[in-house]
Design a protein around this motif. Structure first.
Motif, PDB file in Angstrom:
ATOM      1  N   ARG A   1     -11.560 -11.238  -5.293  1.00 59.80           N
ATOM      2  CA  ARG A   1     -11.317 -10.082  -6.515  1.00 59.80           C
ATOM      3  C   ARG A   1     -11.919  -8.849  -6.203  1.00 59.80           C
ATOM      4  O   ARG A   1     -12.880  -8.721  -5.639  1.00 59.80           O
ATOM      5  CB  ARG A   1     -11.838 -10.803  -7.906  1.00 59.80           C
ATOM      6  CG  ARG A   1     -11.540 -12.298  -7.997  1.00 59.80           C
ATOM      7  CD  ARG A   1     -10.248 -12.393  -8.823  1.00 59.80           C
ATOM      8  NE  ARG A   1     -10.017 -13.780  -9.224  1.00 59.80           N
ATOM      9  CZ  ARG A   1      -8.783 -14.117  -9.787  1.00 59.80           C
ATOM     10  NH1 ARG A   1      -8.081 -13.267 -10.005  1.00 59.80           N
ATOM     11  NH2 ARG A   1      -8.843 -15.338  -9.940  1.00 59.80           N
ATOM     12  N   GLY A   2     -11.558  -7.875  -7.109  1.00 58.88           N
ATOM     13  CA  GLY A   2     -12.175  -6.473  -6.992  1.00 58.88           C
ATOM     14  C   GLY A   2     -11.431  -5.330  -7.961  1.00 58.88           C
ATOM     15  O   GLY A   2     -10.153  -5.839  -8.442  1.00 58.88           O
ATOM     16  N   THR A   3     -11.826  -4.353  -8.056  1.00 57.30           N
ATOM     17  CA  THR A   3     -11.330  -3.193  -8.606  1.00 57.30           C
ATOM     18  C   THR A   3     -10.574  -2.507  -7.115  1.00 57.30           C
ATOM     19  O   THR A   3     -10.796  -2.706  -6.247  1.00 57.30           O
ATOM     20  CB  THR A   3     -12.193  -2.170  -9.330  1.00 57.30           C
ATOM     21  OG1 THR A   3     -13.275  -1.790  -8.491  1.00 57.30           O
ATOM     22  CG2 THR A   3     -12.629  -2.921 -10.380  1.00 57.30           C
ATOM     23  N   LEU A   4      -9.965  -1.420  -7.497  1.00 55.73           N
ATOM     24  CA  LEU A   4      -9.561  -0.632  -6.331  1.00 55.73           C
ATOM     25  C   LEU A   4     -10.520   0.271  -5.676  1.00 55.73           C
ATOM     26  O   LEU A   4     -10.375   0.645  -4.561  1.00 55.73           O
ATOM     27  CB  LEU A   4      -8.385   0.319  -6.815  1.00 55.73           C
ATOM     28  CG  LEU A   4      -7.066  -0.159  -7.411  1.00 55.73           C
ATOM     29  CD1 LEU A   4      -6.129   0.846  -7.905  1.00 55.73           C
ATOM     30  CD2 LEU A   4      -6.467  -1.109  -6.124  1.00 55.73           C
ATOM     31  N   HIS A   5     -11.850   0.152  -5.971  1.00 59.39           N
ATOM     32  CA  HIS A   5     -13.089   0.765  -5.493  1.00 59.39           C
ATOM     33  C   HIS A   5     -13.489  -0.176  -4.693  1.00 59.39           C
ATOM     34  O   HIS A   5     -14.277   0.007  -3.704  1.00 59.39           O
ATOM     35  CB  HIS A   5     -14.117   1.090  -6.601  1.00 59.39           C
ATOM     36  CG  HIS A   5     -13.323   2.314  -7.406  1.00 59.39           C
ATOM     37  ND1 HIS A   5     -13.115   3.610  -7.049  1.00 59.39           N
ATOM     38  CD2 HIS A   5     -13.148   2.266  -9.032  1.00 59.39           C
ATOM     39  CE1 HIS A   5     -12.922   4.335  -7.998  1.00 59.39           C
ATOM     40  NE2 HIS A   5     -12.768   3.418  -9.147  1.00 59.39           N
ATOM     41  N   THR A   6     -13.224  -1.350  -4.831  1.00 55.78           N
ATOM     42  CA  THR A   6     -13.895  -2.534  -4.042  1.00 55.78           C
ATOM     43  C   THR A   6     -12.806  -3.256  -2.975  1.00 55.78           C
ATOM     44  O   THR A   6     -13.382  -3.553  -1.968  1.00 55.78           O
ATOM     45  CB  THR A   6     -14.585  -3.517  -5.017  1.00 55.78           C
ATOM     46  OG1 THR A   6     -14.060  -4.032  -5.801  1.00 55.78           O
ATOM     47  CG2 THR A   6     -15.994  -2.721  -5.410  1.00 55.78           C
ATOM     48  N   LEU A   7     -11.610  -3.559  -3.724  1.00 53.99           N
ATOM     49  CA  LEU A   7     -10.743  -4.037  -3.188  1.00 53.99           C
ATOM     50  C   LEU A   7      -9.760  -3.139  -2.758  1.00 53.99           C
ATOM     51  O   LEU A   7      -8.565  -2.907  -3.365  1.00 53.99           O
ATOM     52  CB  LEU A   7      -9.966  -5.172  -3.892  1.00 53.99           C
ATOM     53  CG  LEU A   7      -8.779  -6.222  -3.231  1.00 53.99           C
ATOM     54  CD1 LEU A   7      -9.050  -6.501  -2.001  1.00 53.99           C
ATOM     55  CD2 LEU A   7      -8.333  -7.093  -4.282  1.00 53.99           C
TER      56      LEU A   7
ATOM     57  N   SER B   1      -2.611  -4.218  -9.200  1.00 54.11           N
ATOM     58  CA  SER B   1      -1.812  -5.100  -8.038  1.00 54.11           C
ATOM     59  C   SER B   1      -0.890  -4.560  -7.133  1.00 54.11           C
ATOM     60  O   SER B   1      -0.678  -4.900  -5.961  1.00 54.11           O
ATOM     61  CB  SER B   1      -1.447  -6.106  -8.889  1.00 54.11           C
ATOM     62  OG  SER B   1      -2.220  -6.900  -9.608  1.00 54.11           O
ATOM     63  N   TYR B   2      -0.109  -3.420  -7.506  1.00 52.25           N
ATOM     64  CA  TYR B   2       0.967  -2.991  -6.946  1.00 52.25           C
ATOM     65  C   TYR B   2       0.494  -2.535  -5.400  1.00 52.25           C
ATOM     66  O   TYR B   2       1.076  -2.919  -4.426  1.00 52.25           O
ATOM     67  CB  TYR B   2       1.487  -1.781  -7.492  1.00 52.25           C
ATOM     68  CG  TYR B   2       2.880  -1.294  -6.710  1.00 52.25           C
ATOM     69  CD1 TYR B   2       4.188  -2.002  -6.503  1.00 52.25           C
ATOM     70  CD2 TYR B   2       2.817  -0.020  -6.159  1.00 52.25           C
ATOM     71  CE1 TYR B   2       5.129  -1.694  -5.880  1.00 52.25           C
ATOM     72  CE2 TYR B   2       3.776   0.423  -5.332  1.00 52.25           C
ATOM     73  CZ  TYR B   2       5.087  -0.320  -5.326  1.00 52.25           C
ATOM     74  OH  TYR B   2       5.947   0.105  -4.321  1.00 52.25           O
ATOM     75  N   PRO B   3      -0.363  -1.538  -5.433  1.00 54.25           N
ATOM     76  CA  PRO B   3      -0.941  -0.945  -3.942  1.00 54.25           C
ATOM     77  C   PRO B   3      -1.627  -2.001  -3.175  1.00 54.25           C
ATOM     78  O   PRO B   3      -1.318  -2.078  -1.887  1.00 54.25           O
ATOM     79  CB  PRO B   3      -2.078   0.329  -4.244  1.00 54.25           C
ATOM     80  CG  PRO B   3      -2.180  -0.065  -5.889  1.00 54.25           C
ATOM     81  CD  PRO B   3      -1.227  -0.784  -6.637  1.00 54.25           C
ATOM     82  N   VAL B   4      -2.209  -2.899  -3.715  1.00 54.80           N
ATOM     83  CA  VAL B   4      -2.791  -4.055  -2.843  1.00 54.80           C
ATOM     84  C   VAL B   4      -1.974  -4.754  -2.512  1.00 54.80           C
ATOM     85  O   VAL B   4      -1.970  -5.395  -1.398  1.00 54.80           O
ATOM     86  CB  VAL B   4      -4.016  -4.652  -4.114  1.00 54.80           C
ATOM     87  CG1 VAL B   4      -4.385  -6.063  -3.267  1.00 54.80           C
ATOM     88  CG2 VAL B   4      -5.130  -3.827  -4.418  1.00 54.80           C
ATOM     89  N   TYR B   5      -0.765  -5.226  -3.167  1.00 52.19           N
ATOM     90  CA  TYR B   5       0.198  -6.116  -2.851  1.00 52.19           C
ATOM     91  C   TYR B   5       1.049  -5.531  -1.494  1.00 52.19           C
ATOM     92  O   TYR B   5       1.050  -6.382  -0.508  1.00 52.19           O
ATOM     93  CB  TYR B   5       1.035  -6.420  -3.925  1.00 52.19           C
ATOM     94  CG  TYR B   5       2.307  -7.159  -3.541  1.00 52.19           C
ATOM     95  CD1 TYR B   5       2.120  -8.524  -3.746  1.00 52.19           C
ATOM     96  CD2 TYR B   5       3.739  -6.794  -3.501  1.00 52.19           C
ATOM     97  CE1 TYR B   5       3.517  -9.293  -3.740  1.00 52.19           C
ATOM     98  CE2 TYR B   5       4.584  -7.641  -3.220  1.00 52.19           C
ATOM     99  CZ  TYR B   5       4.348  -8.848  -3.387  1.00 52.19           C
ATOM    100  OH  TYR B   5       5.660  -9.754  -3.261  1.00 52.19           O
ATOM    101  N   GLU B   6       1.199  -4.287  -1.772  1.00 51.45           N
ATOM    102  CA  GLU B   6       1.977  -3.629  -0.621  1.00 51.45           C
ATOM    103  C   GLU B   6       1.175  -3.435   0.603  1.00 51.45           C
ATOM    104  O   GLU B   6       1.559  -3.738   1.886  1.00 51.45           O
ATOM    105  CB  GLU B   6       2.565  -2.252  -1.117  1.00 51.45           C
ATOM    106  CG  GLU B   6       3.623  -2.237  -2.200  1.00 51.45           C
ATOM    107  CD  GLU B   6       4.764  -2.984  -1.839  1.00 51.45           C
ATOM    108  OE1 GLU B   6       5.082  -2.697  -0.614  1.00 51.45           O
ATOM    109  OE2 GLU B   6       5.388  -3.594  -2.626  1.00 51.45           O
ATOM    110  N   ALA B   7      -0.203  -3.320   0.233  1.00 53.39           N
ATOM    111  CA  ALA B   7      -1.070  -3.356   1.661  1.00 53.39           C
ATOM    112  C   ALA B   7      -1.246  -4.670   2.258  1.00 53.39           C
ATOM    113  O   ALA B   7      -1.225  -4.550   3.651  1.00 53.39           O
ATOM    114  CB  ALA B   7      -2.504  -2.596   1.073  1.00 53.39           C
TER     115      ALA B   7
END
Length: 474
Positions: A12-18, A49-55
């Motif tokens: 888990r995390g925010t876009l600053h940590t994940l 979730s979108y940028p994390v998913y694509e990455a």
């Protein structure tokens, strides 16, 4: 380098940590971990979730593994498709029940279970040793991405459940149910699946909203008053309320009474005990240490075994797999109901169909069924607590509360659970997904529960203030 990735459930995390960079590396690690194609993927509708998913997807395919892209979908629906696709693993990028701003990566094996403790450690070891300096010239193959239609996903889900549910009892059910979709991806999917089984569904908040403006994505009695009002006003048989990614399910009775997850679970587990299809020497139910003592009603009446675990679906399922074939049911008080012959994860649709079976078979309303259970009073509160203080705070609670008078039993499986001779208990436990420290209590009277909760929260806050003061002075 700190290789600790996994919390109570997933990464888990925010876009600053994940970050996107971290997510890409997680994707490469996933490909190396499973080694084979394909991997099934889905995500919730949060902006994070979108940028994390694509990455993550890019990381998997860059390492030569194919992806079956299911897009925005409830996690449980992805797992049903994983079974039918004979995939080697499943990935859900979701913030689940957490507030907006948080997302995560949940990793499932081909058996539809989240990674066991041992496999989490292996994954973290692989992640920490991964070299990311390769150039494109070093890549032997780029994996392909295949999009899967919602029609095929729903078909897989319905096919699975058709093998488990009692269709005759479902046909006998004449009522309608409410479905509080929490503005999530489950709104359309679950309504369609329930309709496939002839269930009349009134859906509330089926529109997608990444900010969850209608209510908090964590379904609890204090934020479900709207669906309770609708259920009572429309004369519905009961309603269900799910979380942000559709794996938790809280039931509301026809009279507006909102049930904690472990109360609903007792009815569902009792239904399984009364309808065992084969002889099981020691029917076993698996649940976490924060479960209500109401579960002891089952062990006393049906002579079944209750096994406690750490909090979190991965630990519950890990124990269910270990104790197979004696396990008939697993659950978490947050509203996750797990059936060993289904996907090994919370399945609100199956739980709903099973509850319909119970009502049709017993010919009683949900509130009437609940009234037959022992009456216990629960209070669940949390104190905001930065991660760096959690371990020391737990030690202080253990030191003080283990010395209390009239203690009957102490559990340290996960946090600290102190059971008293009068049947009351208190649980202190640091959250594995949020910066909070939880304090749950239960007692036979509301007065005892309130007093115990007040004392526990007071001790938590006092100890936390002292820790902060010591930290600032050092």
């Amino acid at each position: 380098m700190n290789s600790k990735l996994f919390g109570t459930s997933g990464i888990r995390g925010t876009l600053h940590t994940l970050t996107v960079e971290k997510a890409f590396k997680i994707g490469v690690t996933i490909a190396k971990f499973f080694e084979k194609s394909p991997i099934v993927m889905c995500r919730d509708h949060r902006r994070e979730s979108y940028p994390v998913y694509e990455a993550v997807k890019a990381g998997i395919t860059s390492a030569g593994v194919d992806v079956l892209d299911l897009g925005e979908l409830p996690t449980t629906a992805m797992l049903h498709y994983l079974r039918h696709a004979n995939a080697h693993g499943g990935i859900a990028v979701t913030g689940s029940h957490t507030p907006p701003g948080i997302t995560g990566v949940l990793i499932f094996g081909e058996n539809t279970a989240e990674l066991s403790t041992e496999k989490e450690r292996l994954f973290e070891k692989l992640y920490s040793k991964l070299e990311m300096e390769k150039t494109w010239e070093d890549v032997e193959r780029i994996g392909k991405v295949f999009s899967i239609s919602l029609k095929d996903i729903v078909k897989a889900y319905v096919t699975d459940l058709s093998k488990i549910v009692n269709k005759s009892l479902l046909r006998d059910f004449e009522g309608a149910i409410g479905f509080d979709a929490c503005s999530s991806t489950a709104g359309v999917v679950y309504s369609r699946i329930l309709s496939n089984f002839g269930v009349k569904v009134i859906t509330v908040d089926a529109h997608l909203d990444p900010t969850f403006s209608s209510r908090d994505p964590y379904p609890r009695p204090d934020n479900l008053t709207n669906i309770a009002r609708i259920t009572k006003k429309l004369g519905l048989s009961f309603s269900i309320s799910i979380d942000g990614d559709g794996d938790r399910c809280i039931f509301t009775c026809e009279n507006g009474l909102i049930l904690y997850g472990d109360v609903s679970a007792i009815l569902l587990a009792e239904h399984e005990l009364e309808n065992l299809k084969a002889h099981i020497e020691t029917p076993t139910i698996v649940c976490p240490v924060n479960t209500s003592n109401i579960v002891k009603y089952l062990s006393q009446r049906y002579r079944c075994k209750i096994v406690y675990t750490k909090v979190g679906p991965p630990r519950i399922v890990e124990k269910m797999v270990e104790l197979k074939p004696n396990v008939i049911f697993g659950f978490e008080e947050t509203g996750k109901y797990i059936y060993p012959d289904n996907v090994l994860y919370g399945d609100p649709v199956l739980a709903t169909l099973k509850m319909i079976e119970i009502i049709a078979e017993k010919r009683e309303s949900l509130s009437q069924l609940v009234r037959k259970l022992p009456r216990l009073y629960q209070i669940k509160k949390s104190v905001k607590c930065p991660e760096k203080y959690k371990e020391k705070l737990l030690k202080r609670m253990r030191f003080k509360w283990s010395k209390k008078k009239n203690v009957n039993k102490i559990y340290t499986i996960d946090g600290l659970r102190v059971e008293f001779k009068d049947g009351a208990w208190i649980l202190f436990r640091p959250s594995g997904t949020e910066p909070v420290f939880r304090c749950y209590v239960e007692a036979r009277t509301p007065e005892r529960a309130e007093n115990l909760s007040r004392e526990g929260i007071k001790d938590l806050k006092r100890a936390l203030r002292r820790l902060k003061r010591v930290s600032s002075e050092s």
